[in-house]
Design a protein around this motif. Sequence first.
Motif: not given
Length: 110
Positions: A29-32, A56-66
Amino acid sequence: MTPMTYKGYAARIEYSDEDECFVGHIAGISDIVGFHGDSVEEIRAAFHEAVDHYLEACAARNVPPNKPYSGKIMVRVSPELHARVAMIASARGVSLNALATEALEHTAQS
């Protein structure tokens, strides 16, 4: 060697002599996203926790996870090599994709 996996994600783990512990990152994934532990059990638990926290952090920010690797690879080769391997695949009665998969599996087992 089979990688440590959880929820479709794989771990890349190394030993840090400086820190005297295992250090890992979510692979593909590109996220670290990093984690660490002193034993196999600790690094596995830390990996699971890191994946859960990441999702969980991606969901809280409403951003799809890598997403981890999709299984699709785009490879550029010379036209001559393309023609040779296509003929080999045809002679074996398999698709070029099947031939490439076989070669990659052989390399991954080495």
